[in-house]
Scaffold this active site. Structure first.
Site, PDB file in Angstrom:
ATOM      1  N   GLU A 222       0.858  -1.188   0.000  1.00 46.90           N
ATOM      2  CA  GLU A 222       0.000   0.000   0.000  1.00 46.90           C
ATOM      3  C   GLU A 222       0.890   1.233   0.000  1.00 46.90           C
ATOM      4  O   GLU A 222       1.287   1.747   1.034  1.00 46.90           O
ATOM      5  CB  GLU A 222      -0.927   0.003   1.214  1.00 46.90           C
ATOM      6  CG  GLU A 222      -1.975   1.097   1.167  1.00 46.90           C
ATOM      7  CD  GLU A 222      -2.786   1.185   2.447  1.00 46.90           C
ATOM      8  OE1 GLU A 222      -3.730   1.988   2.488  1.00 46.90           O
ATOM      9  OE2 GLU A 222      -2.455   0.474   3.424  1.00 46.90           O
ATOM     10  N   ALA A 233      -2.426   8.590   6.799  1.00 46.90           N
ATOM     11  CA  ALA A 233      -1.483   8.311   7.879  1.00 46.90           C
ATOM     12  C   ALA A 233      -0.121   7.852   7.375  1.00 46.90           C
ATOM     13  O   ALA A 233       0.739   7.468   8.172  1.00 46.90           O
ATOM     14  CB  ALA A 233      -2.075   7.254   8.817  1.00 46.90           C
ATOM     15  N   HIS A 366     -10.012   0.853   0.085  1.00 46.24           N
ATOM     16  CA  HIS A 366     -10.899   1.437   1.090  1.00 46.24           C
ATOM     17  C   HIS A 366     -11.735   2.592   0.525  1.00 46.24           C
ATOM     18  O   HIS A 366     -11.434   3.767   0.721  1.00 46.24           O
ATOM     19  CB  HIS A 366     -10.187   1.831   2.374  1.00 46.24           C
ATOM     20  CG  HIS A 366      -8.860   2.523   2.249  1.00 46.24           C
ATOM     21  ND1 HIS A 366      -8.671   3.661   1.497  1.00 46.24           N
ATOM     22  CD2 HIS A 366      -7.670   2.251   2.829  1.00 46.24           C
ATOM     23  CE1 HIS A 366      -7.419   4.052   1.609  1.00 46.24           C
ATOM     24  NE2 HIS A 366      -6.789   3.216   2.423  1.00 46.24           N
ATOM     25  N   ARG A 377     -21.403  16.482 -10.383  1.00 45.38           N
ATOM     26  CA  ARG A 377     -20.751  16.892 -11.626  1.00 45.38           C
ATOM     27  C   ARG A 377     -19.345  16.338 -11.757  1.00 45.38           C
ATOM     28  O   ARG A 377     -18.741  16.437 -12.831  1.00 45.38           O
ATOM     29  CB  ARG A 377     -20.724  18.430 -11.722  1.00 45.38           C
ATOM     30  CG  ARG A 377     -22.077  19.046 -12.059  1.00 45.38           C
ATOM     31  CD  ARG A 377     -21.955  20.509 -12.435  1.00 45.38           C
ATOM     32  NE  ARG A 377     -21.541  21.336 -11.300  1.00 45.38           N
ATOM     33  CZ  ARG A 377     -22.396  21.896 -10.438  1.00 45.38           C
ATOM     34  NH1 ARG A 377     -23.697  21.719 -10.609  1.00 45.38           N
ATOM     35  NH2 ARG A 377     -21.964  22.623  -9.442  1.00 45.38           N
ATOM     36  N   GLY A 439     -17.641   1.007  11.229  1.00 44.47           N
ATOM     37  CA  GLY A 439     -18.531   2.007  11.802  1.00 44.47           C
ATOM     38  C   GLY A 439     -17.876   3.350  12.017  1.00 44.47           C
ATOM     39  O   GLY A 439     -18.533   4.288  12.499  1.00 44.47           O
ATOM     40  N   ASP A 463      -8.211  -3.413   7.291  1.00 46.43           N
ATOM     41  CA  ASP A 463      -7.188  -2.364   7.319  1.00 46.43           C
ATOM     42  C   ASP A 463      -6.665  -2.216   8.745  1.00 46.43           C
ATOM     43  O   ASP A 463      -6.299  -1.116   9.180  1.00 46.43           O
ATOM     44  CB  ASP A 463      -7.744  -1.037   6.808  1.00 46.43           C
ATOM     45  CG  ASP A 463      -6.635  -0.035   6.474  1.00 46.43           C
ATOM     46  OD1 ASP A 463      -5.496  -0.476   6.218  1.00 46.43           O
ATOM     47  OD2 ASP A 463      -6.897   1.182   6.500  1.00 46.43           O
ATOM     48  N   GLY A 499      -5.805   3.484  10.001  1.00 45.35           N
ATOM     49  CA  GLY A 499      -6.239   2.105   9.968  1.00 45.35           C
ATOM     50  C   GLY A 499      -7.309   1.855  11.016  1.00 45.35           C
ATOM     51  O   GLY A 499      -7.863   2.788  11.605  1.00 45.35           O
TER      52      GLY A 499
END
Length: 596
Positions: A222, A233, A366, A377, A439, A463, A499
């Site tokens: 990543e 981060a 993600h 637009r 959440g 993650d 994360g």
């Protein structure tokens, strides 16, 4: 419990039915094998998850050959027409298998194990820590094996260790180290299976605790090819552009030409991985996924090179495809192993996303996080979930696949006809997208919108970072400090999300609630869909040394697939986890409730 006496299949099923109130768990004996060296484990009284997200009626059974770690038969209960479905060697004669071990599932849900394709760390293990800052926490092979073993308690049976944007030195240390852990795990499992065929005693407990953990897949890199404004981060000192395309990618990661996986395959037993052996150099085959920002200079060329092998795979018709993209140039690929390219940490526009798709990108990292928000637009990468994308790509005559994807049900019904065994489904022209359903990263309404727009592309990821499972406090992510408060992880002294600390079990539960879908659909997003991202929902071949090895499918319950299984209840609590048919975790607390 262990059963020593030999029983035919009818007696086994009858005994399981009589003992349903006791939720009977039986473990295979490692010193008793069949005449041909095979040992079988059978799951009975289960509701089995199918590829379309439907659950069979109660009473399904599944048989595993422990000497290969694969599923050898499945028997589903009768449908509305009174016909049952049987697959495998014992579909005609059940006396074929001499089953000595049975798990009565008590009509709970039997599903493939979860596959987490973005996991930065867990239980104090940080996959990005090469020791350049936190020397006392530098990653070791034993750390990786410990994390693998503990992940099984969350229902994860396979995972991609993920490294955040790091220095060149870190990649050259971590990538070979993860590879050694993966090979140590694989070779020792092969030794164990060989012992089963030879009828030898079980191995020492110090070895067994590593062998039954989640499968260590190739890595997810990543970064560091990110838009500086969307680095999140990630350490800004390491952010860069792939200016020279694939050559920059190779230089940063230290990746050499694609070679064979090698390991010192002697007959000696080892209590712990041998760290004294000098690890190999990073190879392309060590990598499954690379996340990058497609709008950066050189990115489109890099994407085309990384994914060319994937796009060159045979299609269903005989038409020849153009190999070049963009200005008609060709991008020779340096690897025999295709890389999944994902778009993430990016300021890309909608058009940038379409161009990246035409060059071979197939995933969004993600969704919603570290990318431009949707606007009516300027829809950005979120707009790629629209069915309109397929029309545009077909119009440009640059699809990633020739066929339309099979219609994907949003509300599967148990009586819907199930797909044929080992059906090769075409991948959607629209990208897959990963979601962090903790959440915190994504609002429940946004989760529901994405799923409704493109249900077949939804892939749940954690993650998670090293603090997962440890509680509140200050923890590390690469060379950065992260503060954990409850379910929220932020860079120390900032509000920047770093994360998550959610498990896959929690994410799948949340997703079911947020999306308003049924259990089967939620399970697909943590099993079949990530397997399809990696091309692992069907058997694939890989070269190891001078031998071509066929790897069984994962993320599906079919004859010939890996016996990586979880047993869950209707609330999606993990009751048990099996890897290659071997029990890796048992939830004694939940099982006690079922007994009551």
């Amino acid at each position: 419990e262990e059963e020593e006496e030999e029983e035919d299949d009818a007696d086994v099923d009858a005994k399981a039915a009589r003992s349903r109130k006791h939720f009977k768990w039986t473990h295979p004996r490692h010193d008793v094998v069949d005449d041909d060296g095979r040992h079988f484990l059978r799951f009975v009284n289960a509701r089995i998850l199918s590829r379309d997200g439907s659950l069979s009626s109660p009473g399904g059974s599944l048989t595993v050959d422990l000497s290969t770690g694969t599923i050898v038969s499945m028997v589903l209960p009768p449908d509305d027409d009174g016909d049952d479905e049987e697959e495998g060697d014992d579909a005609v004669g059940r006396e074929t298998f001499r089953v000595r071990s049975v798990v009565d599932c008590q009509n709970q849900i039997l599903s493939p194990g979860y596959i987490d394709i973005q996991l930065n760390g867990c239980y104090g293990v940080d996959f990005s820590n090469a020791g350049d800052v936190h020397v006392d926490k530098a990653l070791t092979v034993k750390d990786v094996m410990d994390a693998s073993a503990r992940l099984a308690r969350t229902g994860v049976t396979s995972f991609c260790p993920t490294v955040v944007s790091s220095s060149k030195e870190t990649y050259r240390t971590i990538i070979p180290l993860i590879r050694r852990a993966r090979m140590w795990q694989r070779e020792n499992r092969m030794r164990w299976q060989q012992r089963q065929r030879q009828g030898k005693q079980r191995q020492r407990q110090s070895q067994r605790q590593y062998e039954v953990g989640a499968n260590i897949l190739g890595m997810h890199l990543e970064g560091p090819f990110f838009a500086p404004s969307k680095r999140g981060a990630h350490d800004e000192r390491h952010i860069r552009s792939p200016v020279h395309g694939i050559e920059t990618v190779k230089e940063v990661y230290g990746l050499s030409s694609d070679g064979s996986e090698e390991f010192d395959d002697d007959d000696d037993d080892h209590d712990v991985p041998r760290e004294v052996i000098e690890p190999p150099k990073p190879e392309w085959q060590d990598v499954e996924i690379i996340t990058l920002a497609p709008e950066l200079e050189g990115a489109f060329s890099a994407i085309a090179s990384l994914t060319q092998k994937r796009r060159e795979q045979p299609q269903d018709d005989d038409d020849d495809d153009e190999e070049g993209e963009g200005e008609g140039e060709t991008h020779p690929s340096p690897l025999n192993h295709p890389i999944v390219v994902s778009m993430g940490h990016t300021s890309a526009t909608y058009q940038d996303g379409l161009t990246a798709l035409s060059h071979g990108a197939t995933l969004l990292t993600h969704l919603y996080n570290a990318m431009n928000p949707f606007h009516h637009r300027d829809p950005g990468l979120v707009g790629l979930l629209s069915p309109h994308v397929e029309l545009l790509l077909k119009k440009e005559q640059q699809p990633l696949q020739k066929q339309q994807p099979r219609p994907h049900p949003t509300q599967p019904h148990p009586t819907r006809p199930r797909p044929q065994h080992h059906r090769h489904e075409s991948k959607p022209l629209r990208p897959f997208y990963s979601l962090i359903a903790d959440g915190i990263h994504v609002h429940p309404t946004a989760v529901s919108l994405a799923h409704r727009a493109h249900p077949a592309g939804c892939v749940l990821v954690t993650d998670a970072m090293s603090a997962m499972g440890l509680g509140d406090g200050i923890h590390s992510l690469g060379n950065m400090s992260v503060n954990i408060e409850g379910a929220r992880a932020t860079l120390a002294n900032t509000d920047v999300l770093a994360g998550s600390v959610a498990t896959m079990e929690r994410c799948v539960k949340n997703f079911k609630e947020f999306a308003g879908c049924d259990a089967g659909e939620a399970l697909l997003c943590g099993t079949l869909h990530p397997a399809r991202v990696l091309g692992r929902d069907v058997a694939r071949t890989r070269r190891r040394k001078e031998v071509v090895v066929v790897e069984p499918p994962v993320g599906v319950l079919e004859v010939g697939a890996a016996a990586d299984l979880i047993l869950v209840n209707d609330e999606l609590d993990v009751l048990g986890t099996w890897v290659g048919g071997r029990l890796a975790y048992k939830n004694d607390e939940m099982i006690a409730k079922l007994r009551a």
